[in-house]
Design a protein around this motif. Structure first.
Motif, mmCIF file in Angstrom:
data_model
loop_
_atom_site.group_PDB
_atom_site.id
_atom_site.type_symbol
_atom_site.label_atom_id
_atom_site.label_comp_id
_atom_site.label_asym_id
_atom_site.label_seq_id
_atom_site.Cartn_x
_atom_site.Cartn_y
_atom_site.Cartn_z
ATOM 1 N N MET A 170 11.537 -3.269 -40.552
ATOM 2 C CA MET A 170 10.981 -4.405 -40.761
ATOM 3 C C MET A 170 9.838 -4.270 -42.147
ATOM 4 O O MET A 170 9.775 -5.408 -42.822
ATOM 5 N N GLN A 171 9.088 -3.362 -41.948
ATOM 6 C CA GLN A 171 8.008 -3.266 -43.010
ATOM 7 C C GLN A 171 8.636 -2.889 -44.338
ATOM 8 O O GLN A 171 8.347 -3.279 -45.269
ATOM 9 N N LYS A 172 9.763 -2.382 -44.560
ATOM 10 C CA LYS A 172 10.708 -2.081 -45.543
ATOM 11 C C LYS A 172 11.151 -3.437 -46.138
ATOM 12 O O LYS A 172 11.041 -3.806 -47.371
ATOM 13 N N ALA A 173 11.768 -4.297 -45.196
ATOM 14 C CA ALA A 173 12.285 -5.735 -45.677
ATOM 15 C C ALA A 173 10.957 -6.586 -46.386
ATOM 16 O O ALA A 173 11.293 -7.211 -47.236
ATOM 17 N N CYS A 174 9.959 -6.329 -45.677
ATOM 18 C CA CYS A 174 8.806 -6.999 -45.996
ATOM 19 C C CYS A 174 8.210 -6.872 -47.388
ATOM 20 O O CYS A 174 8.110 -7.564 -48.128
ATOM 21 N N GLU A 175 8.494 -5.499 -47.845
ATOM 22 C CA GLU A 175 8.101 -4.975 -49.084
ATOM 23 C C GLU A 175 9.051 -5.353 -50.182
ATOM 24 O O GLU A 175 8.994 -5.552 -51.268
ATOM 25 N N LEU A 191 15.673 -13.300 -44.127
ATOM 26 C CA LEU A 191 14.928 -12.580 -45.084
ATOM 27 C C LEU A 191 14.998 -10.904 -44.326
ATOM 28 O O LEU A 191 14.505 -9.821 -44.875
ATOM 29 N N MET A 192 15.149 -10.937 -42.887
ATOM 30 C CA MET A 192 15.036 -9.708 -42.210
ATOM 31 C C MET A 192 16.495 -9.171 -42.050
ATOM 32 O O MET A 192 16.694 -8.132 -41.010
ATOM 33 N N ALA A 193 17.440 -9.788 -43.008
ATOM 34 C CA ALA A 193 18.971 -9.133 -42.694
ATOM 35 C C ALA A 193 18.714 -7.564 -43.081
ATOM 36 O O ALA A 193 19.548 -6.971 -42.205
ATOM 37 N N GLU A 246 20.327 -4.842 -40.317
ATOM 38 C CA GLU A 246 21.528 -3.743 -40.426
ATOM 39 C C GLU A 246 20.917 -2.219 -39.973
ATOM 40 O O GLU A 246 21.810 -1.496 -39.592
ATOM 41 N N GLU A 247 19.818 -1.922 -40.359
ATOM 42 C CA GLU A 247 19.237 -0.730 -40.187
ATOM 43 C C GLU A 247 19.366 -0.478 -38.542
ATOM 44 O O GLU A 247 19.414 0.690 -38.096
ATOM 45 N N LEU A 248 18.520 -1.546 -37.902
ATOM 46 C CA LEU A 248 18.468 -1.466 -36.523
ATOM 47 C C LEU A 248 19.755 -1.513 -35.555
ATOM 48 O O LEU A 248 19.798 -0.860 -34.746
ATOM 49 N N ALA A 249 20.671 -2.217 -36.106
ATOM 50 C CA ALA A 249 22.005 -2.320 -35.603
ATOM 51 C C ALA A 249 22.520 -0.966 -35.430
ATOM 52 O O ALA A 249 23.034 -0.429 -34.250
ATOM 53 N N LEU A 262 16.323 -10.128 -34.817
ATOM 54 C CA LEU A 262 15.553 -9.942 -36.121
ATOM 55 C C LEU A 262 15.926 -11.240 -36.905
ATOM 56 O O LEU A 262 14.708 -11.435 -37.852
ATOM 57 N N THR A 263 16.975 -11.657 -36.879
ATOM 58 C CA THR A 263 16.925 -12.757 -37.946
ATOM 59 C C THR A 263 17.266 -14.124 -37.404
ATOM 60 O O THR A 263 17.431 -15.283 -37.973
ATOM 61 N N ALA A 264 16.959 -14.111 -35.945
ATOM 62 C CA ALA A 264 17.390 -15.636 -35.288
ATOM 63 C C ALA A 264 15.899 -15.847 -34.510
ATOM 64 O O ALA A 264 15.110 -14.909 -34.393
#
Length: 293
Positions: free
Chosen positions: A117-122, A198-200, A204-207, A245-247
């Motif tokens: 999530m941190q990476k997606a935020c950045e 935006l957390m897509a 994917e990483e978490l999946a 994460l995206t819902a």
């Protein structure tokens, strides 16, 4: 029926978990195990760190998870859940508490989730905003009318909805919602657009991590954020956890479903009293208490 509910990000406080560590050999053992799994001393930050230290995503999510899960484990024979639910991150705590995930696997997934999530935020500047005093449908309609990414993210209680998305889209939505009569439409001090498209990349990483983890059948139903109903099938639980994460977090609807299914006594397990406060706004006829801080 007795329901246990587990808080999400934002419930952290300086000194969290210290009393558990000092008063329970089991808690001490689990905290030390967590330090080893994470590869850094999260207990030092939890017990002695500043509010700023605790706000780091890689710390916040595991810290709240640890506080909740270890507190549940120290309740011993008193911990007999008939239904569980967790708010966002809290869903992982709920899944350890009802036997779906082991302590170690739960912590590894939470750590992975936080870093992803941190990476997606950045990767893209984004934020969230709290909207107070409007019907959910009005908020949803306004979000749909805005150019750019902005969606309803957290249905916390009637009249309190958090929206999530790109900064410019959030700004436009806040202005439009204020015009529609919102008591407040206020940006939150968060680093990204959680529970939005935006957390897509994080999803994917978490999946991948979730699909490589053993999920057992639960000892009682978990009311998951994505579907807001009881789930008892391990494969469905996995799918919903990835989608989360995206819902949106349908917390109001989760609690209403638990009450409809016979939940009368709700116990918040973890730091703070956020969920107890929301419970009173969702339905004053059920009791809500804390398992202790």
């Amino acid at each position: 029926m007795k329901a246990y509910i587990f808080p999400g990000q934002g419930a952290q406080f300086t000194g969290m978990g210290l009393d558990l560590y000092q008063n329970s050999p089991l808690a001490q053992e689990l905290f030390e195990q967590a330090n080893n799994i994470l590869g850094f001393s999260i207990t030092d930050i939890m017990f002695e760190g500043s509010a700023e230290d605790l706000k780091q995503t890689k710390v916040t999510q595991p810290a709240i998870f640890l506080h909740s899960v270890i507190l549940a484990k120290t309740l011993g024979e008193d911990f007999k859940p008939e239904m569980v639910a967790g708010h966002s991150l809290g869903e992982f705590s709920a899944l350890v508490a009802n036997g779906v995930l082991t302590f170690e696997d739960g912590l590894k997934l939470v750590s992975k989730r936080a870093l992803a999530m941190q990476k997606a935020c950045e990767a893209q500047e984004s934020t969230m905003a709290a909207v107070l005093g409007l019907e959910d449908t009005i908020v949803e309609e306004v979000c749909a009318s805005i150019d750019g990414v902005v969606v309803a993210a957290n249905y916390n209680c009637p009249g309190q909805l958090v929206i999530s998305g790109e900064i410019t889209a959030i700004d436009k939505a806040c202005a439009a919602l204020t015009e529609k009569g919102a008591k407040r439409a206020l940006k939150l001090p968060v680093g990204g657009a959680f529970h939005s498209p935006l957390m897509a990349p994080a999803r994917e990483e978490l999946a991948e991590a979730i699909n490589n983890t053993v999920f057992s059948e639960p000892m009682c139903p978990v009311y998951q954020n994505v579907v807001a109903k009881a789930v008892t099938n391990a494969d469905e639980i996995k799918e919903n956890l990835i989608a989360q994460l995206t819902a949106p977090v349908r917390w109001t609807q989760c609690v209403q479903a638990m009450i409809a299914d016979g939940g009368t006594e709700f116990v918040e397990v973890g730091p703070g009293k956020v969920l107890q406060g929301l419970m009173r706004k969702i339905d004053r006829n059920v009791t809500a208490s804390g398992a202790g801080n």
